[in-house]
Design an enzyme around this catalytic site. Structure first.
Site, PDB file in Angstrom:
ATOM      1  CB  SER A 174      -0.861  -0.003   1.262  1.00  0.00           C
ATOM      2  OG  SER A 174      -1.490   1.242   1.416  1.00  0.00           O
ATOM      3  CE1 TYR A 217      -3.901  -1.821   4.975  1.00  0.00           C
ATOM      4  CE2 TYR A 217      -3.316   0.356   4.149  1.00  0.00           C
ATOM      5  CZ  TYR A 217      -3.637  -0.969   3.919  1.00  0.00           C
ATOM      6  OH  TYR A 217      -3.681  -1.434   2.630  1.00  0.00           O
ATOM      7  CE  LYS A 245      -1.841  -4.605   3.440  1.00  0.00           C
ATOM      8  NZ  LYS A 245      -2.107  -5.853   2.692  1.00  0.00           N
TER       9      LYS A 245
HETATM   10  N1  UFG Z   1     -12.818  10.817   2.869  1.00  0.00           N
HETATM   11  C1  UFG Z   1     -13.757  11.760   3.236  1.00  0.00           C
HETATM   12  N2  UFG Z   1     -15.029  11.330   3.508  1.00  0.00           N
HETATM   13  C2  UFG Z   1     -15.397  10.027   3.420  1.00  0.00           C
HETATM   14  C3  UFG Z   1     -14.431   9.071   3.029  1.00  0.00           C
HETATM   15  C4  UFG Z   1     -13.154   9.504   2.770  1.00  0.00           C
HETATM   16  O1  UFG Z   1     -13.456  12.944   3.334  1.00  0.00           O
HETATM   17  O2  UFG Z   1     -16.574   9.707   3.681  1.00  0.00           O
HETATM   18  C5  UFG Z   1     -11.455  11.252   2.598  1.00  0.00           C
HETATM   19  C6  UFG Z   1     -10.453  10.644   3.555  1.00  0.00           C
HETATM   20  O3  UFG Z   1     -10.393  11.368   4.764  1.00  0.00           O
HETATM   21  C7  UFG Z   1      -9.183  10.714   2.734  1.00  0.00           C
HETATM   22  C8  UFG Z   1      -9.666  10.513   1.311  1.00  0.00           C
HETATM   23  O4  UFG Z   1     -11.057  10.788   1.331  1.00  0.00           O
HETATM   24  O5  UFG Z   1      -8.626  11.996   2.850  1.00  0.00           O
HETATM   25  C9  UFG Z   1      -9.468   9.099   0.801  1.00  0.00           C
HETATM   26  O6  UFG Z   1      -9.985   8.206   1.765  1.00  0.00           O
HETATM   27  P1  UFG Z   1     -10.237   6.660   1.473  1.00  0.00           P
HETATM   28  O7  UFG Z   1     -10.755   6.054   2.716  1.00  0.00           O
HETATM   29  O8  UFG Z   1     -11.013   6.493   0.222  1.00  0.00           O
HETATM   30  O9  UFG Z   1      -8.788   6.121   1.147  1.00  0.00           O
HETATM   31  P2  UFG Z   1      -7.430   6.205   1.975  1.00  0.00           P
HETATM   32  O10 UFG Z   1      -6.526   7.116   1.191  1.00  0.00           O
HETATM   33  O11 UFG Z   1      -7.646   6.526   3.396  1.00  0.00           O
HETATM   34  O12 UFG Z   1      -6.947   4.713   1.952  1.00  0.00           O
HETATM   35  C10 UFG Z   1      -6.994   3.945   0.789  1.00  0.00           C
HETATM   36  C11 UFG Z   1      -7.086   2.486   1.200  1.00  0.00           C
HETATM   37  C12 UFG Z   1      -5.849   2.101   1.916  1.00  0.00           C
HETATM   38  C13 UFG Z   1      -4.636   2.474   1.116  1.00  0.00           C
HETATM   39  C14 UFG Z   1      -4.651   3.913   0.727  1.00  0.00           C
HETATM   40  C15 UFG Z   1      -3.479   4.239  -0.129  1.00  0.00           C
HETATM   41  O13 UFG Z   1      -8.186   2.260   2.050  1.00  0.00           O
HETATM   42  O14 UFG Z   1      -5.888   0.713   2.106  1.00  0.00           O
HETATM   43  O15 UFG Z   1      -5.840   4.181   0.039  1.00  0.00           O
HETATM   44  O16 UFG Z   1      -3.527   5.566  -0.569  1.00  0.00           O
HETATM   45  F1  UFG Z   1      -3.521   2.268   1.837  1.00  0.00           F
END
Ligand code: UFG
Length: 324
Positions: A117, A141, A145
């Site tokens: 990741s 997380y 990994k």
């Molecule tokens: N976000 C919001 N509102 C929501 C959901 C997400 O504002 O309802 C924001 C989060 O705070 C973050 C962004 O959108 O800033 C992306 O969030 P995601 O949960 O879609 O994805 P993440 O970047 O947190 O994580 C994902 C995967 C991980 C991986 C990562 C790598 O879940 O497993 O991408 O970039 F490691």
């Protein structure tokens, strides 16, 4: 035809990869405990139900087939939950993989494709993150990994186990067939939540954090279509089987999009003007994660083919016609 054990293939990225493996002339065999995955996502493929962290179950499956390689997708992935419940993440994502690797070695299987990741990098020290970027994960997380990646380096040196660690940036979108797609419960991913909101299945959308050091104050991510990621797995597997060297690839589009920009794009594509509220930052979120995937392009001939618009269109198509 080479047998490939695909663990966690009933999940989102695994189910898309299995189809491309079969199309590429491999025989995927699925091991999934169905705790989060969907049996419908792998209909028609050889399927073993069980938990990869259970040594007896692994032994049973490894004795049944002669595997050329193992691909491993089964992991806990929600950054926020990893902060609140790190034990589950280290148990499943790290300790579980140690069991898996030692059991593989006992069966003389020495090729492993690992779902890593972008979270292993932490806060970026450059605009684009390549494979040489320092790894300082800021959440459990990412650490769970990274520990496996370190283990894989040691296992290569000591036991000759060759691995491809694929660092996904933000997997999103769904297969164009409409037969499989993203389906988590609860859904936490940005684009999946947005299209659910547009479809009226979520009551409004919340942006987590508007005070990040980015142009519009919201986090920036690199969205890469799940089928582009799936293709990278098949390419990496072929290289791993043909050449005796471990591989590390950062897989993203190289384009950063802010959360606010993605919200506006989903509203435009779906034609739905849903309510958006702002909340404080979510724990463990880096401000910006954007990939430099030059190495994957040069060594695998891999390049993403879906842009943000197409990713959102496929996510919306799935959300409005989903099968599970
Ligand atoms: N976000 C919001 N509102 C929501 C959901 C997400 O504002 O309802 C924001 C989060 O705070 C973050 C962004 O959108 O800033 C992306 O969030 P995601 O949960 O879609 O994805 P993440 O970047 O947190 O994580 C994902 C995967 C991980 C991986 C990562 C790598 O879940 O497993 O991408 O970039 F490691």
């Amino acid at each position: 035809m080479k047998n490939i054990l695909v663990i966690g293939a009933a999940g989102y990225i695994g189910s898309h990869t299995v189809r491309q493996l079969a199309a590429g002339g491999y025989h995927p065999v699925i091991l999934d405990n169905l705790s989060k995955g969907h049996k419908e996502a792998v209909a028609g493929f050889d399927f073993e139900q069980g938990d990869f962290t259970d040594k007896a179950c692994l032994e049973r499956v490894l004795q049944k087939y002669d595997f050329a390689a193992v691909m491993h997708f089964a992991a806990c992935t929600e950054v926020d939950r990893s902060v609140k419940d790190p034990a589950t993440f280290y148990q499943n994502n790290t300790a579980g993989v140690l069991t898996l690797l030692t059991t593989m070695l006992a069966h003389n299987i020495k090729r492993f494709v690992f779902s890593s990741s972008a979270a292993i990098f932490g806060e970026p020290q450059a605009d684009l993150i390549n494979e040489n970027h320092p790894t300082h994960p800021i959440n459990p997380y990412g650490r769970s990994k990274l520990m496996v990646e370190k283990m894989l380096e040691d296992f290569d040196l000591a036991y000759g186990l060759k691995s491809a660690a694929l660092r996904y940036f933000n997997a999103s979108g769904s297969d164009e067939s409409g037969e499989i797609g993203e389906s988590h419960s609860p859904e936490t991913h940005l684009i999946a939540r947005l299209v659910q909101t547009a479809a009226g299945k979520q009551n409004g959308f919340t942006v987590f954090g508007t005070d990040y050091p980015t142009p519009d104050g919201t986090c920036i991510r690199d969205f890469v279509h799940v089928n582009d990621l799936a293709r990278a797995h098949v390419l990496a597997l072929a290289k791993l089987l043909n050449e005796s060297a471990s591989l590390r690839f950062n897989l993203g589009s190289g384009n950063g999009h802010s959360v606010a920009e993605v919200v506006a794009t989903v509203q435009k594509i779906t034609g739905q003007d849903f309510k958006v509220t702002h909340a404080p930052r979510r724990a463990g979120d880096p401000a910006r994660l954007v990939a430099d995937s030059t190495r994957a392009k040069e060594m695998l001939g891999w390049q993403p083919t879906y842009d943000l618009t197409r990713i959102i269109q496929t996510a919306w198509q799935w959300e409005t016609h989903r099968k599970y």
